[in-house]
Design an enzyme around this catalytic site. Structure first.
Site, PDB file in Angstrom:
ATOM      1  N   TRP A 137       0.713  -1.301   0.081  1.00 11.71           N
ATOM      2  CA  TRP A 137       0.034   0.017  -0.149  1.00 11.71           C
ATOM      3  C   TRP A 137       0.662   1.328   0.127  1.00 11.71           C
ATOM      4  O   TRP A 137       0.321   2.212  -0.719  1.00 11.71           O
ATOM      5  CB  TRP A 137      -0.928  -0.006   1.165  1.00 11.71           C
ATOM      6  CG  TRP A 137      -1.701  -1.261   0.984  1.00 11.71           C
ATOM      7  CD1 TRP A 137      -2.013  -2.224   1.974  1.00 11.71           C
ATOM      8  CD2 TRP A 137      -2.628  -1.443   0.035  1.00 11.71           C
ATOM      9  NE1 TRP A 137      -2.719  -3.147   1.824  1.00 11.71           N
ATOM     10  CE2 TRP A 137      -3.407  -2.755   0.249  1.00 11.71           C
ATOM     11  CE3 TRP A 137      -3.063  -1.122  -1.457  1.00 11.71           C
ATOM     12  CZ2 TRP A 137      -4.056  -3.670  -0.624  1.00 11.71           C
ATOM     13  CZ3 TRP A 137      -3.950  -1.746  -1.996  1.00 11.71           C
ATOM     14  CH2 TRP A 137      -4.617  -2.890  -1.517  1.00 11.71           C
TER      15      TRP A 137
ATOM     16  N   ASP B  89      -2.053   6.690   6.007  1.00 12.65           N
ATOM     17  CA  ASP B  89      -2.909   5.672   5.623  1.00 12.65           C
ATOM     18  C   ASP B  89      -3.375   4.788   6.652  1.00 12.65           C
ATOM     19  O   ASP B  89      -2.424   4.164   7.174  1.00 12.65           O
ATOM     20  CB  ASP B  89      -2.421   4.976   4.547  1.00 12.65           C
ATOM     21  CG  ASP B  89      -3.388   3.928   3.953  1.00 12.65           C
ATOM     22  OD1 ASP B  89      -4.357   3.714   4.714  1.00 12.65           O
ATOM     23  OD2 ASP B  89      -3.027   3.342   2.987  1.00 12.65           O
TER      24      ASP B  89
ATOM     25  N   LYS C 151     -12.516  -1.859   6.880  1.00  8.53           N
ATOM     26  CA  LYS C 151     -12.063  -2.927   8.105  1.00  8.53           C
ATOM     27  C   LYS C 151     -12.833  -2.665   9.452  1.00  8.53           C
ATOM     28  O   LYS C 151     -13.439  -3.320  10.149  1.00  8.53           O
ATOM     29  CB  LYS C 151     -10.434  -2.668   8.290  1.00  8.53           C
ATOM     30  CG  LYS C 151     -10.024  -3.342   6.992  1.00  8.53           C
ATOM     31  CD  LYS C 151      -9.470  -2.175   6.003  1.00  8.53           C
ATOM     32  CE  LYS C 151      -8.320  -2.624   5.068  1.00  8.53           C
ATOM     33  NZ  LYS C 151      -8.733  -3.916   3.978  1.00  8.53           N
TER      34      LYS C 151
HETATM   35  C1  LIG Z   1      -3.434  -0.276   4.579  1.00 11.87           C
HETATM   36  C2  LIG Z   1      -4.355  -0.235   3.380  1.00 11.87           C
HETATM   37  N1  LIG Z   1      -4.098   0.853   2.395  1.00 11.87           N
HETATM   38  C3  LIG Z   1      -5.145   0.877   1.308  1.00 11.87           C
HETATM   39  C4  LIG Z   1      -5.711  -0.045   1.113  1.00 11.87           C
HETATM   40  C5  LIG Z   1      -6.873   0.109  -0.579  1.00 11.87           C
HETATM   41  O1  LIG Z   1      -7.868   0.351   0.271  1.00 11.87           O
HETATM   42  P1  LIG Z   1      -9.080   0.329  -1.170  1.00 11.87           P
HETATM   43  O2  LIG Z   1      -9.403  -1.027  -1.419  1.00 11.87           O
HETATM   44  O3  LIG Z   1     -10.209   0.927  -0.354  1.00 11.87           O
HETATM   45  O4  LIG Z   1      -8.576   1.351  -2.027  1.00 11.87           O
HETATM   46  C6  LIG Z   1      -5.813  -1.176   1.890  1.00 11.87           C
HETATM   47  C7  LIG Z   1      -6.733  -2.319   1.517  1.00 11.87           C
HETATM   48  O5  LIG Z   1      -6.952  -3.176   1.806  1.00 11.87           O
HETATM   49  C8  LIG Z   1      -5.158  -1.008   2.950  1.00 11.87           C
HETATM   50  O6  LIG Z   1      -5.316  -2.330   3.801  1.00 11.87           O
END
Ligand SMILES: Cc1ncc(COP(=O)(O)O)c(C=O)c1O
Length: 360
Positions: free
Chosen positions: A102, A172, A196
């Site tokens: 991520w 994030d 989550k």
């Molecule tokens: C820490 C983290 N950041 C970003 C994301 C991406 O999120 P999204 O699917 O809502 O774009 C996730 C998805 O699991 C994540 O765990």
């Protein structure tokens, strides 16, 4: 109806009382006679839901009064780009702690705007830990430091607020928001996909400090402009009404159950229970280094892939669902978000003890 113990990494388990309230309000939102998916987002009935959700975000997460609270769409993934677009100018620098996929995606998008650089990157070790303060140097010219608080795939997590050398912090918090301590007032910006700890997918919570709001250049495309969304109270366009309703209910459930202090304590106990089993025998091979172990996502391998497959299959038969690890780590992952009860972790650990006895 049999609901399984749900260890999914996201979308993930929600409090049963919230799912039941959702079911009832799909037919008739708060006695209005119109269902949640059928009511105008401009109605007074729905505006009351948005107002309640924002007030609860502020109370539960202790958001300073001068911060903006936005309910957006496009997932945390859109925020990888949108945060840089709003906070960074072409030619300017932003630093990133790269602790997993991520963070890699976040920096890739920020590079479209400016000089985004990884000042710490654990990719060579397949992301077994997060950095401690002193292991990286923030560039003098960096406008902000970005980090991913919890690495959902690897099961690693910051247990301290990263030192940003006085620069604004952008974070994030998708997979540990409202589950672990976080000091919102010490962040310039926080974003988190809701799926989550906060609600369903398709909704992203964004918190913006006055500094962040002051950085927004004029002339951005409206849907990518935080100022537009802030001015219109997250109603510039039709929002994710169901998502906002569920988030409000989830935060209400948190408040009814002791708020952040109680969630933090419950989550610590669940994680301690599972890590104790992982450390009991060499049969289990935890992925994360002990100082970086996540409270929210616990990852481990078994001696062989055959055993891992058998583990997931037998666990499912024993009502334990969602345990297959992400393909980039393999093995097993158990996600222990707020709505997962201690009894689910206890059931998992007793299954593990038995599995190890039979196969160890
Ligand atoms: C820490 C983290 N950041 C970003 C994301 C991406 O999120 P999204 O699917 O809502 O774009 C996730 C998805 O699991 C994540 O765990």
């Amino acid at each position: 109806m049999a609901r399984l113990h749900n260890f999914s990494a996201g979308p993930a388990v929600l409090p049963l009382s919230v799912v039941e309230a959702l079911r009832d309000n799909l037919l008739d939102l708060n006695g209005s006679g119109v269902g949640l998916m059928e009511i105008s987002h401009r109605s007074k009935t729905f505006q009351a839901v948005v107002d309640s959700a924002e007030a609860r975000v502020r109370r539960v997460l202790n958001v300073p009064a001068d911060y903006k609270v936005l309910f957006l769409q496009g997932g945390a993934s859109l925020q990888f780009y949108m945060s840089a677009l709003n906070l960074l100018r072409p030619g300017e620098a932003a630093d990133f702690l790269v602790t997993g996929v991520w963070s890699q995606k976040a920096i890739k998008e920020a590079k479209r705007i400016g000089d985004a650089r990884a000042i710490w990157d654990d990719a060579p070790n397949n992301f077994t830990r997060v950095p401690q303060n002193g292991e990286y140097t923030v560039r003098d010219e960096a406008v902000y430091l970005h980090y991913t608080s919890n690495n959902t795939i690897y099961g690693t997590e910051f247990h301290h607020q990263p030192d940003s050398a006085g620069k604004p912090l952008v974070a994030d918090l998708s997979s540990d928001i409202a589950g672990v301590p976080a000091n919102v007032s010490e962040h310039a910006m926080i974003y988190a996909g809701a799926q989550k700890n906060l609600g369903p997918s398709g909704l992203t919570l964004v918190l913006l400090s006055p500094w962040a709001m002051s950085r927004i250049p004029s002339g951005l495309p409206a849907m990518l402009d935080y100022a537009v969304h802030a001015k219109d109270g997250s109603m510039y366009n039709t929002p994710n009404c169901v998502g906002i309703y569920v988030l409000d209910q989830v935060l209400g459930w948190m408040e009814d159950n002791g708020g952040m202090p109680a969630m933090i304590a419950r989550n610590r106990k669940k994680a301690d229970t599972l890590y104790a089993e992982l450390d009991r025998t060499g049969f289990w091979r935890p992925h994360a280094r002990p100082d970086s172990r996540s409270v929210m996502n616990v990852t481990w391998r078994l001696p062989s892939e055959e055993l891992e497959n058998a583990f997931v299959k037998e666990a499912k038969a024993a009502t334990l669902d969602g345990l297959k690890g992400h393909r980039s780590v393999g093995g097993i992952r158990a996600s222990l978000y707020n709505a997962l009860g201690q009894e689910s972790v206890d059931a998992l650990v007793s299954f593990m003890t038995d599995f190890e006895r039979r196969n160890g």
